[in-house]
Design a protein around this motif. Structure first.
Motif, PDB file in Angstrom:
ATOM      1  N   SER A   1       0.828  -1.205   0.000  1.00 28.52           N
ATOM      2  CA  SER A   1       0.000   0.000   0.000  1.00 28.52           C
ATOM      3  C   SER A   1       0.864   1.257   0.000  1.00 28.52           C
ATOM      4  O   SER A   1       0.551   2.245  -0.687  1.00 28.52           O
TER       5      SER A   1
ATOM      6  N   SER B   1      -9.252   1.464   5.559  1.00 24.17           N
ATOM      7  CA  SER B   1      -8.869   0.277   4.788  1.00 24.17           C
ATOM      8  C   SER B   1      -8.188  -0.769   5.674  1.00 24.17           C
ATOM      9  O   SER B   1      -8.367  -1.974   5.471  1.00 24.17           O
TER      10      SER B   1
ATOM     11  N   GLY C   1      -6.557  -5.728  -1.698  1.00 21.43           N
ATOM     12  CA  GLY C   1      -6.739  -4.759  -2.780  1.00 21.43           C
ATOM     13  C   GLY C   1      -7.263  -3.419  -2.309  1.00 21.43           C
ATOM     14  O   GLY C   1      -6.856  -2.368  -2.827  1.00 21.43           O
ATOM     15  N   PHE C   2      -8.172  -3.424  -1.338  1.00 27.10           N
ATOM     16  CA  PHE C   2      -8.731  -2.178  -0.837  1.00 27.10           C
ATOM     17  C   PHE C   2      -7.659  -1.342  -0.150  1.00 27.10           C
ATOM     18  O   PHE C   2      -7.626  -0.115  -0.280  1.00 27.10           O
TER      19      PHE C   2
ATOM     20  N   PHE D   1      -5.610   0.237  -2.893  1.00 28.90           N
ATOM     21  CA  PHE D   1      -6.358   1.342  -3.508  1.00 28.90           C
ATOM     22  C   PHE D   1      -6.363   2.571  -2.607  1.00 28.90           C
ATOM     23  O   PHE D   1      -6.153   3.702  -3.059  1.00 28.90           O
TER      24      PHE D   1
ATOM     25  N   LEU E   1      -4.925   6.304  -3.528  1.00 33.30           N
ATOM     26  CA  LEU E   1      -5.719   7.531  -3.431  1.00 33.30           C
ATOM     27  C   LEU E   1      -5.102   8.502  -2.432  1.00 33.30           C
ATOM     28  O   LEU E   1      -5.074   9.719  -2.665  1.00 33.30           O
TER      29      LEU E   1
END
Length: 495
Positions: free
Chosen positions: A93, A134, A145-146, A149, A153
């Motif tokens: 991440s 998240s 995956g979240f 993401f 962002l």
């Protein structure tokens, strides 16, 4: 706007004033001082509060936005692995975060100058709350995956937030106050990480192993969301007036074409800034080593929380000492820049020399077989002190880099672009080093690359620091990259 207000021949936009000697300049005590509640000085008992449109008031708002958003993010990151026992998901991440951060940051100055500081900062704060959410989701669903993401962002949001913050911190104060403003911001911002570190410390006070609890992530979500809302209380830079009556240099509502052109023109008119790029790259490169290869690898869950708290507390001390030292009146600004360079170089050698003495005792391959250090263990004091020194060092490095950039210009438009360069290149370094950690690169290799980059970047930057810093930046020099020199001279003559 009056008929004789100066405008840029290139953009056709009004140009505001800069610091200059003018005995006729309005002050809060004079009849010419602007009316309106944002310019009104208020009393609170024996205290005189700064007016709302003052640089210090706006800096405090920005500082508390960063207290609540990146301050809490730092507290979470300082735990190592984003609070997870396995750092893989946090590493992935973080790579996504700094990859988008690096990409967007180069244009964040353009975006900030176009949509305004308030909107830029508020949107920038949004991504932090989603990032914490998240990890809460990951605790229950394992949704890798979240988290990635949310990190990507957040990179976009953080690039905008830090660009707006850098422009305010470096351009709003007068030249002789820049070190203090930087240190005040850095102290409040890191106080957020200190208080934020109390959340996981209290939530995990009895936990020696495992991931941090849900309460940690929920607490961070609420605080980060509050920071995004607080940013809406900022004023636009064209309303800011210093207490001596001077205004912040800012071109109001520039076109996208002029802003994108300004990005290139800054490099053409100030190519010396390229010498700072290695320092930018190095400025967050050490986080992966400090958080994951040191704190996560060698300490129990609750001890990591305590270490994180004291790490950020040390940053407050480092920022205060460095910022006020860089503003001392006993030395000229040129001398302060040079003495600061020598000081940072020596601190780099001292702190990381101590780090090598600790690092050589374990490797990535054997670290799981070594008992983790807890705060009740004998000998905990030495490793804790080293981690506090790492925090102290981070604040000293960041404060010095910001001060050098602020010494090159007083123009908020140019400094927004500088801040974009800084955060973009800084984030590229972070993306690389967290990816190295994700690939399980040996700890000693990560340590060596960190120290080599820090010392090498100082050497590369030395010509700028020793020969480019001036006692004062003239308005004409400050604005020539936008062909606004003539307009500023006319404005100063008119006043």
């Amino acid at each position: 706007m009056s008929d004789d207000t100066p405008v840029s021949e290139k953009t056709g936009l009004p140009v505001q004033s800069v610091d200059h000697d003018d005995s006729e300049k309005a002050t809060p005590q004079s009849a010419e001082w602007p009316s309106g509640w944002i310019y009104r000085v208020r009393k609170l008992g024996p205290l005189t509060l700064p007016y709302y449109a003052s640089p210090i008031s706006q800096l405090l708002i920005v500082a508390f936005v960063c207290f609540l958003c990146p301050g809490m993010f730092n507290a979470l990151s300082g735990l190592g692995g984003g609070g997870q026992l396995d750092p893989t998901v946090a590493d992935d991440s973080t790579v996504a975060l700094y990859s988008t951060f690096a990409s967007v940051a180069f244009f964040s100055g353009t975006i900030c100058n176009k949509i305004g500081i308030k909107a830029t900062l508020s949107f920038g704060g949004f991504g932090y709350a989603l990032y914490s959410a998240s990890f809460l989701c990951y605790n229950h669903t394992g949704n890798h995956g979240f988290v990635i993401f949310a990190g990507a962002l957040l990179g976009v949001c953080a690039a905008l937030l830090w660009c707006a913050q850098g422009a305010i911190m470096m351009s709003y104060p007068s030249e002789h106050e820049k070190g203090r403003y930087i240190s005040i911001f850095w102290m409040i911002f890191n106080l957020g990480a200190v208080i934020g570190s109390l959340v996981p410390l209290v939530d995990n006070i009895k936990k020696k192993e495992g991931n941090v609890g849900d309460g940690t992530y929920i607490g961070f979500m609420v605080l980060m969301g509050a920071g995004a809302v607080l940013a809406l209380f900022l004023l636009d830079s064209n309303k800011i007036i210093r207490k001596d009556g001077s205004k912040v240099i800012a071109v109001q509502q520039p076109t996208w074409k002029s802003e994108l052109g300004g990005l290139w023109e800054v490099l053409l008119t100030e190519p010396w800034i390229l010498l700072l790029f290695p320092m930018f790259f190095s400025s967050n490169y050490f986080y992966s080593y400090q958080f994951n290869a040191y704190n996560l690898a060698r300490f129990t869950t609750r001890t990591r929380s305590l270490n994180s708290l004291l790490y950020w507390l040390s940053q407050i001390i480092g920022a205060g000492l460095m910022g006020y030292g860089l503003d001392t009146t006993y030395l000229t600004r040129v001398t302060r820049a040079r003495v600061g360079f020598v000081f940072v170089f020596l601190v780099t050698v001292g702190v990381w020399g101590g780090g090598y003495a600790f690092q050589r005792n374990y490797t990535r391959e054997n670290v799981e077989s070594i008992p983790k250090i807890d705060w009740h263990d004998d000998g905990y004091g030495g490793p804790l002190f080293l981690y506090m020194c790492y925090g102290l060092y981070d604040a000293i490095w960041q404060t010095y880099v910001y001060w050098i950039m602020g010494a090159l210009s007083n123009n908020s438009r140019k400094l927004a672009i500088y801040a974009g360069f800084y955060k973009g290149i800084q984030s590229a370094g972070s993306a690389i080093t967290f990816r190295l950690d994700s690939l399980k690169v040996p700890y000693i290799n990560m340590f060596g690359s960190t120290v080599g980059l820090l010392l090498g970047s100082l050497i590369v930057a030395s010509p700028l620091i020793f020969f480019r810093i001036k006692e004062h930046v003239a308005a004409a020099d400050d604005l020539k990259f936008s062909d606004e020199t003539q307009s500023v001279e006319k404005f100063e003559q008119r006043e």
